[in-house]
Write an enzyme that holds these catalytic residues in place. Structure first.
Site, PDB file in Angstrom:
ATOM      1  N   GLY A  72       0.821  -1.200   0.000  1.00 38.34           N
ATOM      2  CA  GLY A  72       0.000   0.000   0.000  1.00 38.34           C
ATOM      3  C   GLY A  72       0.856   1.251   0.000  1.00 38.34           C
ATOM      4  N   THR A  73       1.993   1.189   0.681  1.00 38.08           N
ATOM      5  CA  THR A  73       2.903   2.335   0.730  1.00 38.08           C
ATOM      6  C   THR A  73       3.429   2.670  -0.659  1.00 38.08           C
ATOM      7  OG1 THR A  73       3.588   2.023   3.025  1.00 38.08           O
ATOM      8  CG2 THR A  73       5.175   3.099   1.568  1.00 38.08           C
ATOM      9  N   GLN A 182      -7.361   0.243   4.950  1.00 36.63           N
ATOM     10  CA  GLN A 182      -8.097  -0.395   6.041  1.00 36.63           C
ATOM     11  C   GLN A 182      -9.532  -0.758   5.634  1.00 36.63           C
ATOM     12  OE1 GLN A 182      -6.994  -1.442   8.929  1.00 36.63           O
ATOM     13  NE2 GLN A 182      -4.949  -0.572   8.750  1.00 36.63           N
ATOM     14  N   ALA A 203      -2.938  -6.481   0.527  1.00 45.75           N
ATOM     15  CA  ALA A 203      -3.510  -7.810   0.773  1.00 45.75           C
ATOM     16  C   ALA A 203      -3.453  -8.250   2.227  1.00 45.75           C
ATOM     17  CB  ALA A 203      -2.806  -8.846  -0.103  1.00 45.75           C
ATOM     18  N   HIS A 204      -2.386  -7.855   2.939  1.00 44.14           N
ATOM     19  CA  HIS A 204      -2.241  -8.387   4.296  1.00 44.14           C
ATOM     20  C   HIS A 204      -3.180  -7.732   5.303  1.00 44.14           C
ATOM     21  CE1 HIS A 204       0.319  -5.305   6.482  1.00 44.14           C
ATOM     22  NE2 HIS A 204       0.452  -4.885   5.242  1.00 44.14           N
ATOM     23  N   CYS A 333       3.711   0.944  11.059  1.00 47.74           N
ATOM     24  CA  CYS A 333       4.819   1.556  10.295  1.00 47.74           C
ATOM     25  C   CYS A 333       5.622   2.534  11.143  1.00 47.74           C
ATOM     26  CB  CYS A 333       4.265   2.274   9.071  1.00 47.74           C
ATOM     27  SG  CYS A 333       3.545   1.148   7.862  1.00 47.74           S
TER      28      CYS A 333
END
Length: 384
Positions: A72-73, A182, A203-204, A333
């Protein structure tokens, strides 16, 4: 030792069905998806494109609007940096509550390219002040603008009123990017009904593997984007490099499985959150919930964030872990940084933070009431 995992916003356990699909692909699909002159490569390519079609169908997009990334980052970085380089964006409008992958990237872009950056003021509990948002859009209407606001906050669960955001972006001809990391995979979303120009997913966060995510880009915009990573023509030329087919099929399978049962998952997690709130109130009558996390209308059911009465002790989370309870103070993070979360600091007074510590509880489909009971028991021991 009995353990309770309540940090699903950081990462979710991988579903057994997803693990099986990944293992089968590792065993039987080793071809390079760019080597389409033989069957091994074509088989690998078909896995990627079938996964892309499946994902697009679930979020009601077209396959050509889905680009796979490592996270996502990375997806947030591609959107923000490409907007400056390819879409001639001169003004970025965001909020102080965004994920670090947005805030740090925006600040970097402002220094490198002299981009105007404005932060929307927050209302009580971290709600977006849409009047201020409109003022900033109007003031900078002569510049091409990108608005970047997350759909669901990763620390306090606040939900964005996307209809208001869509309306203002359309009114002032601004592009709209939303970090939906999220949200996507936990709750249904429709790209054709919603006016997002860009969204990101990982995905995680929905019971898939780490190291794989995707970004959605409207098809009329993607044509304007030049390569972000050069060296090949993968992912429509935006992101070169041999694709992670094992991660991609794992992402696709995880999203498919969660989409089958969105309603039941939502109801189960909502009940867990309600139970947790009621149990916390019993042991901490004057408990302070951060943001709208205790609201069932203005936050996602997966996240609950509150201030726990204790001296400023960063070992609080370690003590809970020793008692079998896994929670966090905020974004994973930023977990190696000892400073207080920028999200909590933005909505909480310094006087409160001197005598209380934030705890983020995040629920998942594998949690049960016994997990909350273990949390309550551990908090009671710490209070005594």
């Amino acid at each position: 030792m009995i353990r309770s995992y309540l940090d699903n916003a950081a990462t979710t356990p991988i579903r057994s069905e997803v693990i099986k699909v990944i293992i089968d692909t590792l065993k039987y699909s080793f071809g390079n998806p760019s080597s389409t002159h033989h069957s091994y490569g074509r088989k690998a390519r078909s896995i990627i494109e079938e996964s892309r079609i499946n994902i697009a169908k679930i979020i009601n997009a077209t396959p050509s609007e889905i680009i796979f990334t490592s996270s996502g980052t990375e997806a947030n970085n591609i959107i923000l940096r490409s907007s400056i380089l390819d879409l001639n964006i001169k003004h970025i409008l965001t909020s102080p509550l965004e994920h670090s992958s947005v805030l740090q990237t925006v600040l970097d872009l402002s220094h490198r390219y002299k981009i105007i950056v404005n932060f929307i003021q927050l209302k009580e509990k971290g709600g977006i002040d849409f009047n201020h948002m409109e003022e900033l859009l109007k003031k900078n209407s002569s510049f091409k603008t990108l608005v970047s606001l997350m759909y669901a906050n990763n620390e306090i669960g606040n939900l964005l009123d996307v209809k208001k955001a869509f309306f203002l972006c359309k009114k002032y001809n601004a592009y709209f990017h939303s970090d939906t990391i999220q949200f996507i995979g936990n709750f249904p979303i429709d790209m054709k009904k919603n006016c997002f120009d860009f969204v990101t997913a990982s995905a995680h966060k929905f019971y898939g593997p780490k190291g794989i995510g995707f970004l959605f880009v409207r098809k009329e915009i993607i044509k304007k984007m030049r390569p972000f990573i050069t060296g090949g023509f993968q992912e429509y030329g935006i992101r070169s490099g041999t694709e992670n087919i094992y991660g991609i099929i794992g992402l696709s399978e995880a999203l498919k499985l969660t989409s089958f049962d969105f309603k039941n998952h939502f109801n189960k997690i909502k009940e867990l959150k309600f139970y947790c709130i009621s149990e916390l109130k019993k042991i901490i009558p004057d408990i302070i919930f951060n943001g709208f996390s205790s609201s069932f209308e203005k936050s996602i059911p997966t996240i609950l964030n509150f201030l726990f009465p204790t001296k400023k002790d960063h070992l609080l989370y370690f003590h809970l872990d020793l008692m079998g309870v896994s929670v966090s103070r905020g974004s994973s993070c930023d977990s190696n940084v000892k400073k207080m979360s920028h999200v909590i600091k933005s909505i909480t007074s310094e006087s409160l933070l001197k005598k209380m510590m934030p705890i983020r509880i995040s629920f998942g489909i594998f949690n049960e009431k016994k997990d909350i009971d273990l949390l309550i028991e551990a908090l009671q021991k710490i209070r005594k």
